[in-house]
Design a protein around this motif. Structure first.
Motif, mmCIF file in Angstrom:
data_model
loop_
_atom_site.group_PDB
_atom_site.id
_atom_site.type_symbol
_atom_site.label_atom_id
_atom_site.label_comp_id
_atom_site.label_asym_id
_atom_site.label_seq_id
_atom_site.Cartn_x
_atom_site.Cartn_y
_atom_site.Cartn_z
ATOM 1 N N ASN A 97 0.780 -1.725 -0.231
ATOM 2 C CA ASN A 97 -0.272 -0.134 -0.119
ATOM 3 C C ASN A 97 0.587 1.353 -0.096
ATOM 4 O OD1 ASN A 97 -2.930 -0.802 0.454
ATOM 5 N ND2 ASN A 97 -1.918 -2.332 1.716
ATOM 6 N N PHE A 98 0.889 1.649 -0.862
ATOM 7 C CA PHE A 98 1.506 3.325 -0.946
ATOM 8 C C PHE A 98 0.804 4.359 -0.766
ATOM 9 C CE2 PHE A 98 3.351 -0.472 -3.451
ATOM 10 C CZ PHE A 98 5.082 -0.344 -2.593
ATOM 11 N N THR A 99 1.088 5.818 -0.218
ATOM 12 C CA THR A 99 0.136 7.341 -0.497
ATOM 13 C C THR A 99 1.670 7.746 -1.293
ATOM 14 O OG1 THR A 99 0.011 6.023 1.946
ATOM 15 C CG2 THR A 99 -0.213 8.795 1.005
ATOM 16 N N VAL A 100 0.861 8.703 -1.576
ATOM 17 C CA VAL A 100 1.388 9.410 -3.208
ATOM 18 C C VAL A 100 1.299 10.581 -2.267
ATOM 19 C CG1 VAL A 100 1.977 10.043 -5.930
ATOM 20 C CG2 VAL A 100 1.440 7.273 -4.635
ATOM 21 N N THR A 101 1.933 11.632 -2.008
ATOM 22 C CA THR A 101 1.753 13.150 -2.202
ATOM 23 C C THR A 101 2.339 14.218 -3.495
ATOM 24 O OG1 THR A 101 2.305 13.047 -0.021
ATOM 25 C CG2 THR A 101 1.307 15.247 -0.933
ATOM 26 N N VAL A 102 1.699 14.690 -3.976
ATOM 27 C CA VAL A 102 2.088 15.196 -5.343
ATOM 28 C C VAL A 102 2.536 16.478 -5.241
ATOM 29 C CG1 VAL A 102 1.489 16.059 -7.806
ATOM 30 C CG2 VAL A 102 0.522 13.685 -6.936
ATOM 31 N N LYS A 103 3.297 17.113 -5.876
ATOM 32 C CA LYS A 103 4.218 18.357 -5.339
ATOM 33 C C LYS A 103 3.174 19.870 -5.824
ATOM 34 C CE LYS A 103 8.860 17.819 -5.290
ATOM 35 N NZ LYS A 103 9.787 17.086 -6.442
ATOM 36 N N SER A 104 2.614 20.245 -5.193
ATOM 37 C CA SER A 104 1.359 21.313 -5.524
ATOM 38 C C SER A 104 2.342 22.313 -6.537
ATOM 39 C CB SER A 104 1.217 21.773 -4.613
ATOM 40 O OG SER A 104 1.833 22.791 -3.541
#
Lengths: 544, 307
Positions: A97-104
């Motif tokens: 399970n991966f949580t991805v945070t995208v740069k804003s």
């Protein structure tokens, strides 16, 4: 460049009668100072499929995607290491399970913001069977893929259950199995984000793709040329160092080379085989020949009983030792190939899993030992090896004939090996797909991403997507599963290397050579390099 | 004359059907085109099956052919693998090749006939022998040698032209490729005209025309040349189709994105729609050119008109 530029005015005067307008000189490639606004021209081939990220599986379309798109990760053009691009962080505790945070702050060139949704929508589109995307299998590890893209019949779901948007800039990925190096695969173009206009007006988007990379497409005439210009609004750190790139489709790479010599083109990234002898004297230091993530092997039909009985491994090993790799790469390929000593590629680096010399004596030319091994293994099945290849592209005939010659000499039998040409690539693939091979066949593998996993699992895992010879080995499969479950990357690579050892001990496929990328450029350019995928790093090229 | 034209038009139907059917079968025999679309790996079976359905490749060949021909008559030539309509490909490729063919034909007609007349009238003189030798050389050298040589000399060594033609492919850019394409036919036209002129020079009607005291120019152009052109017109007529289809070599060398390039791409990628579509149009061009030749006969020689 022999006098092509300094004699231009005189020549133009003389050529008025011949071709009045042909004297425009540099034309689009002329002018421009060192201020980074000059445009360069480069050779191109007509992409085979429509230009969509999840539908492009060959180099020519890939070139454009690399200029127009940026994904969560990007492979360093020099080292090939996966580095965060749009990904702020990708977190996991269980490798599944991966949580991805995208740069804003990132935008598409039409002004739309790049959010978590841009990725999730694009991936759902790529995976969905109804969209016919040829790279759909890249999403195969994500939960729900079997519903969205069943092996047969129609799909029962429109979106992947393993993908969830949890915020403007965050989303979660759930895989069906543990896959520790999964984040490092996300630099592949198929995982690029897509703007909403892709879905709302697909036809218009295809005419002029819109992405979030350092270049925007200013005009695209299918089949002949694409003009890309630097996008000033680009947010990334790898801004384009030139004003733009004009990609010109060439009918023949010889013509592209001639154009380069005449000063009519700046960059050729496919030096024709016939020119390799002259290229150093023609271009001097403006010729690049660097390793790429491509390995060529001879694969075997394990569905054929003759090639899958006890002792067969000795025959394969013997054949491998009968091939004089050094001689063939020097004479036929003019050193644009390097004799292979393992089943991966030097671009991975030792840290990435490349092991120089893993193959050991089995890949060294030794005709006496070769003959002995083949005899011990019960001789060549049917008395003759037929190496199947496609004769339409890639000058495969030359090296297959050379390999056969080498085998024949070593075994002291001029009928031991013959080439078996197939007219077209499509027919070649067709026969492989239908398991009609009766002997070894040409197998080329160009990596999708610079991971040792990509050189082993798709090719040798039981029933894997590119395991064309249907090789199967329990030990190998077990080691690959362990490696994928291992959260520590360096431990995972060790396990993959053990798995590669199994491939070696059985000589599952004969490694031949690593392929280099080759390119030549005009004296207007500097800082030209090829990335591990043998694609020029256009954004870093400086034009004077 | 009207009945003759109608009869010729009716004859075109079986030729057209036969030619397209043959091409269709030949391309289909080459195997499954979808297999080549996924690069050096197997297409995943579900996508492959769906693509087949979309391109109509899952049906038996005869059914594919009937559907295809049915669509062709409504102007739908199908879709190429890169998502473009074949008609769109044609609209970009044919103008370029037609321009190239025009350049070649003009060179062929003007230079070829002029040289033929000159040598035919001066048979046995040094100029005749010289031109004959020259045509022999041109015929014996393959087009790709002439093409590559001219490209290297004019394009790279001397810098007179650009070695490759831009996507616009203007007339001026096409002069050298046109010359290369025309070269062999040019030599044939010269030789045909020469022989024909030399033969007819001694015929009765020429002697009569001279005896009537007509000016030499009129004798040559109206009487001698007009009657000598019949074999030449036949050759040029059939050559139009040959040039359009045979431009593959020239187009490759000079990077011209015309019919030859599209056909080559179509064959390499085994794209039935592209290959059959382009060949269908080329067959039509051939048939129309032949019809025109037959009609021109009647204009040149009233004795040939039937009914």
């Amino acid at each position: 460049m022999r006098g092509a530029t300094h004699a231009k005015w005189a020549a133009c005067a003389a050529a008025v009668a011949l071709a009045a307008t042909a004297c425009g000189g540099g034309g689009s490639s002329g002018g421009g100072g060192g201020d980074g606004s000059a445009v360069l021209s480069a050779s191109w081939g007509d992409p085979q499929n429509p230009l969509e990220p999840a539908n492009t599986n060959e180099v020519q379309g890939g070139k454009v995607l690399d200029m127009v798109f940026r994904g969560l990760k990007r492979y360093d053009p020099k080292t090939g290491k996966a580095q965060d691009m749009l990904a702020d962080k990708i977190e996991t505790t269980d490798s599944q399970n991966f949580t991805v945070t995208v740069k804003s702050g990132w935008k598409f060139s039409n002004g739309e913001a790049v959010t978590a949704k841009s990725f999730v929508d694009a991936w759902n589109y790529g995976a969905s069977l109804k969209n016919n995307q040829k790279n759909a299998y890249f999403f195969g590890y994500i939960e729900g893929y079997d519903k969205v893209h069943p092996d047969s019949g129609s799909q029962s779901a429109g979106t992947l259950t393993g993908l969830k948007v949890t915020g403007t800039d965050t989303f979660t990925i759930k895989l069906t199995q543990k896959f520790s190096t999964f984040p490092d695969t996300l630099g592949y173009a198929a995982y690029s984000p897509l703007p909403s206009t892709f879905f709302s007006d697909h036809a218009a988007w295809l005419k002029k793709p819109v992405g979030n990379g350092p270049y925007t497409i200013s005009s695209y005439t299918k089949g002949s040329q694409m003009q890309l210009k630097k996008w000033d609004g680009y947010t990334g750190t790898d801004k384009a160092q030139n004003g733009g790139v004009t990609l010109k489709v060439y009918t023949d790479n010889n013509t592209a080379y001639t154009d380069l010599m005449a000063g009519n083109l700046d960059l050729v990234d496919d030096i024709p085989a016939s020119q390799l002898k002259n290229v150093k004297s023609d271009l001097g230091g403006r010729y690049i020949n660097t390793p790429a993530g491509i390995i060529q092997t001879l694969a075997f039909p394990y569905y054929d009983k003759n090639w899958n009985k006890s002792g067969s491994d000795k025959v394969r090993q013997g054949l491998s030792m009968a091939i004089n790799r050094d001689q063939i790469t020097n004479t036929i390929f003019q050193k644009t190939r390097t004799p292979a000593t393992d089943w991966t590629s030097p671009v991975l680096g030792t840290a990435g899993g490349f092991q120089d010399g893993l193959c050991g004596d089995s890949c060294k030319y030794d005709p006496t030992e070769a003959k002995k091994l083949v005899q011990e293994g019960g001789g060549i099945p049917g008395g003759q090896v037929k190496i199947t290849y496609n004769a339409d592209t890639g000058s495969h005939k030359e090296w297959v004939d050379a390999v056969c010659n080498s085998i024949n000499n070593a075994l002291g039998n001029d009928k031991a090996c013959v080439g078996n040409p197939v007219g077209t690539f499509a027919d070649f693939r067709n026969q492989i797909g239908q398991h009609k091979m009766t002997g070894p066949f040409r197998a080329g593998w160009q990596m999708d991403y610079p991971l040792i996993q990509n050189f082993l699992q798709p090719l040798y895992y039981t029933n894997a997507s590119s395991n064309d010879g249907l090789w199967s080995n329990k030990d190998f499969d077990k080691l690959v599963n362990q490696a994928n479950a291992e959260t520590d990357t360096s431990k995972a690579i060790k396990l993959f290397q053990q798995a590669e050892g199994v491939v070696r001990d059985n000589m599952a496929a004969i490694p031949l050579w690593y392929q280099n990328g080759s390119a030549g450029y005009s004296d207007r350019l500097s800082n030209v390099a090829l990335n591990p995928f043998s694609v020029p790093v256009y954004s870093e090229i400086k034009v004077s | 004359m009207g009945r003759y034209v109608i009869r010729r038009l009716l004859q075109m139907i079986p030729v057209f059907i036969g030619a397209t059917l043959l091409i269709f079968l030949m391309v289909n025999v080459m195997g499954d085109p979808i297999a080549g679309l996924c690069g050096d790996r197997q297409c995943d079976p579900a996508t492959a099956a769906q693509l087949k359905r979309e391109f109509g490749l899952d049906k038996p060949v005869w059914q594919q052919y009937l559907t295809y021909m049915g669509n062709v008559f409504t102007g739908d030539f199908g879709t190429a693998f890169n998502g473009q309509k074949v008609t769109e490909l044609m609209s970009t490729a044919f103008p370029v090749t037609i321009r190239l063919t025009l350049v070649a034909i003009v060179i062929e007609v003007v230079v070829g006939i002029a040289l033929g007349v000159v040598t035919g009238l001066k048979r046995g003189r040094p100029i005749d022998t010289g031109v004959l030798l020259l045509t022999l050389v041109v015929i014996s050298i393959p087009t790709f040698v002439t093409g590559l040589l001219l490209q290297l000399l004019l394009g790279v060594e001397w810098g007179w032209i650009k070695p490759s033609v831009s996507p616009d492919a203007t007339f001026s850019e096409l002069i050298v490729p046109g010359l290369v394409l025309a070269s062999v036919s040019l030599a044939y036209v010269t030789r045909l005209t020469r022989t024909s002129i030399a033969e007819n020079r001694r015929s009765d009607y020429v002697r009569t025309a001279v005896a009537k005291g007509l000016p030499r120019r009129r004798v040559i152009v109206r009487h001698l040349l007009r009657n000598s052109l019949i074999p030449v017109v036949t050759f040029i007529g059939t050559d139009i189709g040959a040039l359009m289809g045979g431009a593959i070599v020239t187009e490759r060398i000079f990077n011209i994105h015309g019919v030859g390039f599209q056909l080559y791409q179509g064959i390499v990628r085994q794209n039935t729609q592209t290959v059959v579509g382009f060949v269908t149009v080329l067959v039509l061009v051939f048939l129309v050119a032949n019809l025109l030749v037959d009609l021109l006969y009647a204009v040149l020689d009233p004795r040939i008109r039937y009914a």
